[in-house]
Write an enzyme that holds these catalytic residues in place. Sequence first.
Site, PDB file in Angstrom:
ATOM      1  N   GLU A 377       0.860  -1.185   0.000  1.00  0.00           N
ATOM      2  CA  GLU A 377       0.000   0.000   0.000  1.00  0.00           C
ATOM      3  C   GLU A 377       0.897   1.236   0.000  1.00  0.00           C
ATOM      4  O   GLU A 377       1.856   1.298   0.769  1.00  0.00           O
ATOM      5  CB  GLU A 377      -0.864  -0.098   1.256  1.00  0.00           C
ATOM      6  CG  GLU A 377      -1.460   1.149   1.789  1.00  0.00           C
ATOM      7  CD  GLU A 377      -2.043   0.903   3.209  1.00  0.00           C
ATOM      8  OE1 GLU A 377      -2.462  -0.227   3.529  1.00  0.00           O
ATOM      9  OE2 GLU A 377      -2.037   1.859   3.990  1.00  0.00           O
ATOM     10  N   HIS A 459      -3.499  -5.818  10.811  1.00  0.00           N
ATOM     11  CA  HIS A 459      -4.482  -6.779  10.290  1.00  0.00           C
ATOM     12  C   HIS A 459      -4.380  -8.135  10.989  1.00  0.00           C
ATOM     13  O   HIS A 459      -4.050  -9.143  10.350  1.00  0.00           O
ATOM     14  CB  HIS A 459      -4.250  -7.008   8.783  1.00  0.00           C
ATOM     15  CG  HIS A 459      -4.279  -5.778   7.946  1.00  0.00           C
ATOM     16  ND1 HIS A 459      -3.713  -5.727   6.679  1.00  0.00           N
ATOM     17  CD2 HIS A 459      -4.828  -4.562   8.159  1.00  0.00           C
ATOM     18  CE1 HIS A 459      -3.898  -4.520   6.168  1.00  0.00           C
ATOM     19  NE2 HIS A 459      -4.568  -3.788   7.050  1.00  0.00           N
ATOM     20  N   ASN A 497      -5.869  -5.789   2.376  1.00  0.00           N
ATOM     21  CA  ASN A 497      -6.488  -5.286   3.603  1.00  0.00           C
ATOM     22  C   ASN A 497      -7.788  -6.071   3.851  1.00  0.00           C
ATOM     23  O   ASN A 497      -8.549  -6.303   2.920  1.00  0.00           O
ATOM     24  CB  ASN A 497      -6.776  -3.794   3.453  1.00  0.00           C
ATOM     25  CG  ASN A 497      -5.618  -3.058   2.835  1.00  0.00           C
ATOM     26  OD1 ASN A 497      -5.204  -3.391   1.731  1.00  0.00           O
ATOM     27  ND2 ASN A 497      -5.081  -2.096   3.521  1.00  0.00           N
TER      28      ASN A 497
HETATM   29  P1  FAE Z   1     -12.912  -5.157  15.133  1.00  0.00           P
HETATM   30  O1  FAE Z   1     -13.298  -4.208  14.064  1.00  0.00           O
HETATM   31  O2  FAE Z   1     -11.543  -5.074  15.699  1.00  0.00           O
HETATM   32  O3  FAE Z   1     -13.981  -4.997  16.308  1.00  0.00           O
HETATM   33  C1  FAE Z   1     -13.869  -5.644  17.531  1.00  0.00           C
HETATM   34  C2  FAE Z   1     -14.611  -4.827  18.570  1.00  0.00           C
HETATM   35  O4  FAE Z   1     -14.789  -5.603  19.746  1.00  0.00           O
HETATM   36  C3  FAE Z   1     -13.888  -3.552  18.981  1.00  0.00           C
HETATM   37  O5  FAE Z   1     -14.786  -2.474  18.944  1.00  0.00           O
HETATM   38  C4  FAE Z   1     -13.442  -3.857  20.419  1.00  0.00           C
HETATM   39  O6  FAE Z   1     -13.396  -2.708  21.232  1.00  0.00           O
HETATM   40  C5  FAE Z   1     -14.515  -4.820  20.892  1.00  0.00           C
HETATM   41  N1  FAE Z   1     -14.071  -5.727  21.952  1.00  0.00           N
HETATM   42  C6  FAE Z   1     -12.909  -6.431  21.998  1.00  0.00           C
HETATM   43  N2  FAE Z   1     -12.881  -7.208  23.125  1.00  0.00           N
HETATM   44  C7  FAE Z   1     -14.058  -6.979  23.764  1.00  0.00           C
HETATM   45  C8  FAE Z   1     -14.596  -7.466  24.977  1.00  0.00           C
HETATM   46  N3  FAE Z   1     -13.935  -8.363  25.723  1.00  0.00           N
HETATM   47  N4  FAE Z   1     -15.798  -6.992  25.378  1.00  0.00           N
HETATM   48  C9  FAE Z   1     -16.465  -6.100  24.617  1.00  0.00           C
HETATM   49  N5  FAE Z   1     -15.991  -5.591  23.467  1.00  0.00           N
HETATM   50  C10 FAE Z   1     -14.801  -6.040  23.040  1.00  0.00           C
HETATM   51  O7  FAE Z   1     -13.129  -6.657  14.687  1.00  0.00           O
HETATM   52  N6  FAE Z   1      -8.445  -3.038   7.222  1.00  0.00           N
HETATM   53  C11 FAE Z   1      -8.819  -2.797   5.945  1.00  0.00           C
HETATM   54  O8  FAE Z   1      -9.456  -3.647   5.299  1.00  0.00           O
HETATM   55  N7  FAE Z   1      -8.502  -1.596   5.331  1.00  0.00           N
HETATM   56  C12 FAE Z   1      -7.761  -0.639   5.971  1.00  0.00           C
HETATM   57  O9  FAE Z   1      -7.505   0.429   5.417  1.00  0.00           O
HETATM   58  C13 FAE Z   1      -7.332  -0.898   7.305  1.00  0.00           C
HETATM   59  N8  FAE Z   1      -6.570  -0.005   7.978  1.00  0.00           N
HETATM   60  C14 FAE Z   1      -6.293  -0.221   9.301  1.00  0.00           C
HETATM   61  C15 FAE Z   1      -5.629   0.768  10.035  1.00  0.00           C
HETATM   62  C16 FAE Z   1      -5.430   0.615  11.399  1.00  0.00           C
HETATM   63  C17 FAE Z   1      -4.700   1.681  12.192  1.00  0.00           C
HETATM   64  C18 FAE Z   1      -5.931  -0.547  12.068  1.00  0.00           C
HETATM   65  C19 FAE Z   1      -5.772  -0.729  13.550  1.00  0.00           C
HETATM   66  C20 FAE Z   1      -6.589  -1.526  11.353  1.00  0.00           C
HETATM   67  C21 FAE Z   1      -6.769  -1.384   9.968  1.00  0.00           C
HETATM   68  N9  FAE Z   1      -7.455  -2.336   9.233  1.00  0.00           N
HETATM   69  C22 FAE Z   1      -7.752  -2.110   7.917  1.00  0.00           C
HETATM   70  C23 FAE Z   1      -7.899  -3.602   9.849  1.00  0.00           C
HETATM   71  C24 FAE Z   1      -9.410  -3.615  10.121  1.00  0.00           C
HETATM   72  O10 FAE Z   1      -9.807  -2.442  10.816  1.00  0.00           O
HETATM   73  C25 FAE Z   1      -9.727  -4.872  10.934  1.00  0.00           C
HETATM   74  O11 FAE Z   1      -9.356  -5.994  10.147  1.00  0.00           O
HETATM   75  C26 FAE Z   1     -11.198  -4.979  11.297  1.00  0.00           C
HETATM   76  O12 FAE Z   1     -11.632  -3.875  12.052  1.00  0.00           O
HETATM   77  C27 FAE Z   1     -11.451  -6.267  12.072  1.00  0.00           C
HETATM   78  O13 FAE Z   1     -12.849  -6.429  12.183  1.00  0.00           O
HETATM   79  P2  FAE Z   1     -13.445  -7.376  13.292  1.00  0.00           P
HETATM   80  O14 FAE Z   1     -14.905  -7.474  13.090  1.00  0.00           O
HETATM   81  O15 FAE Z   1     -12.635  -8.623  13.307  1.00  0.00           O
END
Ligand code: FAE
Length: 519
Positions: A377, A459, A497
């Site tokens: 990227e 990721h 991503n």
């Molecule tokens: P996620 O979105 O992480 O959601 C999990 C949620 O569960 C969060 O709100 C937590 O606070 C909550 N949680 C965790 N533990 C607990 C608990 N014990 N009790 C209650 N709540 C809890 O999960 N991906 C892309 O495709 N494109 C991008 O441009 C990209 N850029 C990124 C940039 C950064 C800085 C970061 C950190 C990640 C990036 N990602 C990107 C990755 C993407 O955001 C990530 O793969 C997804 O958000 C994961 O989705 P999930 O549903 O697995």
Amino acid sequence: MNRRRFLQTAAAASLGLLNLPVIGRAFAPSELADNSRFDIILVGTGYGSAVTALRLAEKGKRCLMLEMGMDWQASGMKFSRMAWAEKQSTWLKTHTIAPFGNYRVFPKFTGALDRIDFDQVHVYAGRGVGGGSLVNGGMSVTPRRDYFEEIFPQLDAQAFYDKYFPLANRELGVSVMPESYYRQSAYYQFSRVGEQEGCAAGYTVQKVPNVYDYDYMQKEEAGLVPKSGLQDEVIYGNNHGKKDLTKTYLKKALATGNVTILGLHRVDRIADQGDGSYALSVSQINTEGETVAQKTYHTGHLFLGAGSLGTTELLLKSHAEGTLPKLDGEVGRYWGNNGNTMAARAGLKHALGSKQASIPAAGLAKWTKGDDAVFAEIAPFPTGVDLRVALYLVINRVPKYGQLGYNAAAKRLELAWGKEHNAHMVRNAGQFLDKMNAANGGWRSTIFPKGVEPKICYHPLGGCVLGKATDAYGRLNRHKGIYITDGALIPASIGVNPYVTITALAEYCIEHVYQQDFA
Ligand code: FAE
């Protein structure tokens, strides 16, 4: 106040439920008391949970979502800029945790970006209603079909490319930046130079769709609206422009009236009650991270969407503490960082521009069949001055899996992931930098050792993999009524991503789970 509202409020006050950070109207405050029972509970409010909640709620099912982070919209707080990070930037730490330049200190607060550190990898995660969508770069990439088929040989790829990926992209609000804008914007000079240099070095340029609203961005550049993507806002949240989940899936789910989200509610443990139901130990925290209330909630349908690490930790911890004794040994396996490696070049011949958008728009690919495959990227470096430094987030294959475990004595999640897991990524990213330098001039930047930093992981993937720790639709082995919805389902790598894939998988799983378990 009408009589019903008065009675609800009086009941809530007597139960100590006032000041609950509640969003949505599926449950009255009195229904949220300690020891309450819910048909459906979802943990987390990221991609997996948001999709699942919408699909259940639109069919009339009442859903309770528990989210450990804040409801940013209701808080009235602004997300921090990267250049001047304040306490709301960071989850419960006294300083910033960005990939570099962490000189800002502040009091602990339930901020937007978290980092979970293991010896050889630092895993970033979003915290708050909307999960990772709050802090990510919005890059919305559908994986290459051949690689998707390699990672998920058991899935009907045709169905994914005809139905679930288009559905995910539509619901997320994905679009491609208009070429006319991209070609002339001062803020994308860095990306145009990256493309040109990538072509010269023999890489294929790939435009990267995004959920950023490009009409808004063009108005930002014209000075008509407050700046966000054009003003170093991204990893601590965007105040404008980005269509995070609170503007798409979660908004639609809440609009059904069948969803309630409790913010600042962390699920600490799952206990199998042996009667087809699960008891969740839940801590309500304040914005300093202190526990202000503890409760137990019960459910027969528990959807885990706490992210790869969050979901896997909850299961492993509950098992280690004896409350989920039947857990399958497949839980914790096939973990990976999606091959994430940061890389940087310095001494570029071409100006990259003092103005750089924080939203990436293109990548450089050479995705081979071997371990040397890369997708880089073209990342911005929005410091306000043109340092002639180019940054890349390089995505690699993950040939060697990591394994998560829970150390009950030390009370912490552990990850078997050593330098050997990173070795090919360091080699690939180094070769990428060397090829770019050979074709275009420049050298490996010293912001990372030899220009490469393999410890940065945006990721995280795996830990409860589809068809390994679960059945074909995300139902956890040996635990009727527990479902995995999130990035934990993907074994270690998806080549791009990941959130479009996470969204599509969640759509696929809940469609089948609904038909088979709820209809
Ligand atoms: P996620 O979105 O992480 O959601 C999990 C949620 O569960 C969060 O709100 C937590 O606070 C909550 N949680 C965790 N533990 C607990 C608990 N014990 N009790 C209650 N709540 C809890 O999960 N991906 C892309 O495709 N494109 C991008 O441009 C990209 N850029 C990124 C940039 C950064 C800085 C970061 C950190 C990640 C990036 N990602 C990107 C990755 C993407 O955001 C990530 O793969 C997804 O958000 C994961 O989705 P999930 O549903 O697995």
